[in-house]
Write an enzyme that holds these catalytic residues in place. Structure first.
Site, PDB file in Angstrom:
ATOM      1  N   ARG B  56       1.202  -0.649   0.266  1.00 33.14           N
ATOM      2  CA  ARG B  56      -0.011  -0.658   0.022  1.00 33.14           C
ATOM      3  C   ARG B  56       0.666   1.006  -0.334  1.00 33.14           C
ATOM      4  O   ARG B  56       1.588   0.847   0.552  1.00 33.14           O
ATOM      5  CB  ARG B  56      -1.089  -0.056   1.484  1.00 33.14           C
ATOM      6  CG  ARG B  56      -2.034  -0.983   1.838  1.00 33.14           C
ATOM      7  CD  ARG B  56      -2.113  -1.136   3.095  1.00 33.14           C
ATOM      8  NE  ARG B  56      -2.876  -2.259   2.660  1.00 33.14           N
ATOM      9  CZ  ARG B  56      -3.287  -2.875   3.985  1.00 33.14           C
ATOM     10  NH1 ARG B  56      -3.883  -1.546   5.276  1.00 33.14           N
ATOM     11  NH2 ARG B  56      -3.801  -3.509   4.623  1.00 33.14           N
ATOM     12  N   ASP B  58      -0.098   4.968   1.430  1.00 28.04           N
ATOM     13  CA  ASP B  58      -1.210   5.947   1.924  1.00 28.04           C
ATOM     14  C   ASP B  58      -1.176   7.118   1.082  1.00 28.04           C
ATOM     15  O   ASP B  58      -0.681   7.928   0.683  1.00 28.04           O
ATOM     16  CB  ASP B  58       0.060   6.937   2.908  1.00 28.04           C
ATOM     17  CG  ASP B  58       0.447   5.945   4.445  1.00 28.04           C
ATOM     18  OD1 ASP B  58      -0.453   5.138   4.617  1.00 28.04           O
ATOM     19  OD2 ASP B  58       1.214   5.686   5.080  1.00 28.04           O
ATOM     20  N   TYR B 116      12.555   3.302  -0.967  1.00 24.34           N
ATOM     21  CA  TYR B 116      12.143   4.660  -0.444  1.00 24.34           C
ATOM     22  C   TYR B 116      12.894   5.618  -0.957  1.00 24.34           C
ATOM     23  O   TYR B 116      13.852   5.835  -0.059  1.00 24.34           O
ATOM     24  CB  TYR B 116      10.848   4.525   0.629  1.00 24.34           C
ATOM     25  CG  TYR B 116       9.438   3.337   0.755  1.00 24.34           C
ATOM     26  CD1 TYR B 116       8.419   4.594  -0.061  1.00 24.34           C
ATOM     27  CD2 TYR B 116       9.834   2.345   1.092  1.00 24.34           C
ATOM     28  CE1 TYR B 116       7.363   3.306  -0.171  1.00 24.34           C
ATOM     29  CE2 TYR B 116       8.408   1.360   0.886  1.00 24.34           C
ATOM     30  CZ  TYR B 116       6.968   1.809   0.558  1.00 24.34           C
ATOM     31  OH  TYR B 116       6.496   1.377   0.392  1.00 24.34           O
ATOM     32  N   ARG B 203       8.324   6.892   7.631  1.00 24.74           N
ATOM     33  CA  ARG B 203       7.866   8.560   8.014  1.00 24.74           C
ATOM     34  C   ARG B 203       8.173   8.851   9.623  1.00 24.74           C
ATOM     35  O   ARG B 203       8.615   9.933   9.531  1.00 24.74           O
ATOM     36  CB  ARG B 203       6.474   8.995   7.707  1.00 24.74           C
ATOM     37  CG  ARG B 203       5.987   9.069   5.913  1.00 24.74           C
ATOM     38  CD  ARG B 203       4.582   8.600   5.402  1.00 24.74           C
ATOM     39  NE  ARG B 203       3.688   9.712   6.968  1.00 24.74           N
ATOM     40  CZ  ARG B 203       2.152   9.520   6.978  1.00 24.74           C
ATOM     41  NH1 ARG B 203       1.466   8.640   5.664  1.00 24.74           N
ATOM     42  NH2 ARG B 203       1.760  10.744   7.373  1.00 24.74           N
TER      43      ARG B 203
END
Lengths: 259, 259
Positions: B56, B58, B116, B203
């Site tokens: 997934r 966000d 990422y 994050r």
């Protein structure tokens, strides 16, 4: 000139995607950069002002360094003004700097030169992140040929062939100081500095350079296009969303006087 | 497995700004990347498929290299599929590549690592062009200290302190292969490659590194945070819109078999 008023010059950055250009339109409900700036001054300074931009930008065109000025009686300290106005502006318009200038400084009439940048996203599939910020050209572009054609536009010429009709300028002679075509990764960036620009001049030059890059025209075509003084001889108008007003230049004397 | 069906793997780029994340939500009317992809396959291939993503993302998070797969009976040539699907997708989602993979390849289960990227817009006034694409931090950040803290996270650790609750992963041990903090102009880019990521792990790491950069924490804090295995010991969760899924890695054997 009201002696109590001060003349403020703002450096403004904006994402033009959501706006019908810089200048307020006949229909006052259409969002424009100018209307948002005037609303912000109204909310923060409680003054109805008319802001003057260095020039218009079209719907979808962006600015990294638009310059505007307006007369104000506000007592907000000038160094606090950017933050205060930004609090009342949408997030796609930001005041980067504010300063007092001499009372008769005019952001449009006093501009002695401007630099625009035009960005091409040159790859088979467009980048999703640049769909509003660069002109997607999927074809191979020969940037060496584009540079050669660009070089022929540098100098003082009659740019009538690169002016979209509707322009009210008295003369179509302009001096291009710089016209660079730089390729980097999948980007091609065209930077053009001139003493002034005719309506759509950058976008019409870019549309012509892209045709040269694709091999539809030879770099030598530019001399003939200039000579013709006929819009139909140049290439199409490249889309507005690849265009950025980068910098506006003024004489320090006109900004701050002789003192 | 239906013998007539082929397994297609797509490389997908998307701007997450307008979406409620990758995965289809309980409310099927909320726009998600998954729902847009399934709609496009329906329109182009006339098939109701379920697409599987590598994981997934966000709401607001972007992808340069999301990987998905789905089973199809479509006879559209694989090299024509990206263009065909792109014609049915919104402009903020683009298929970059398509290829057939072995029938039991699974974009999520078979991923062996991911990278990422997280982008910080580090200047006093935020860039209008990055308001949806970078986390604006107006404070001075000491990137040397951030790099030092980042280095302490590389390796195999229990990252429980960097996991937002709600995560269903059985173990919170992950191996971080790379964690770079690179400053360039007003950008700070944090690149992190690991064999897997816990919910909000990137994050939460970024939120902690920003506190180190601001001087609120010392670089040495990271060892204590890891040891505590307690989410409250780490920094806040950095916003979703600075985050990009850059690349997903697979073993070639799982993609194309031993043949």
């Amino acid at each position: 000139m009201d002696g109590n008023k001060k003349n403020v010059r703002l450096l403004v950055e904006y994402d033009g995607t959501a706006y019908h250009g810089f200048q307020t339109q006949e229909d006052p409900h259409l969002p424009t950069i100018q209307s948002k700036l005037e609303e912000a001054v109204w909310r923060i300074c409680q003054e109805k002002v008319r802001v003057t931009g260095s020039g218009r930008t079209d719907a979808g065109t962006h600015a990294l360094g638009q310059v505007i000025n307006f007369q104000t009686s506000s007592r907000i300290p000038i160094d606090k003004l950017p933050k205060a106005l930004n609090s009342a502006l949408p997030r796609d318009i930001r005041i980067q700097e504010a300063e007092y200038v001499q009372t008769d400084f005019h952001a449009c009439y006093d501009a002695v030169a401007k630099t625009y940048q035009y960005v091409i996203d040159n790859q088979p599939t467009p980048s999703v992140f640049r769909r509003c910020y660069a002109y997607h050209v999927p074809h191979d572009l020969d940037t060496a040929k584009m540079q050669k054609a660009a070089a022929a536009l540098v100098g003082t010429h009659d740019f009538a062939s690169f002016r979209t009709s509707g322009s009210s300028a008295r003369t179509s002679v302009r001096t291009v100081f710089q016209l660079d075509v730089i390729a980097s990764g999948s980007s091609i960036t065209i930077t053009i500095k001139a003493d002034g620009f005719l309506y759509n001049m950058v976008r019409n030059i870019v549309g012509t350079l892209v045709e040269v890059g694709r091999g539809k025209r030879q770099p030598g075509c530019v001399a003939d296009i200039l000579k013709a003084r006929d819009r139909t001889k140049a290439g199409p108008t490249a889309p507005a969303h690849g265009l950025y007003l980068l910098e506006v230049y003024y004489d320090d004397e006109r900004l701050f006087g002789n003192a």
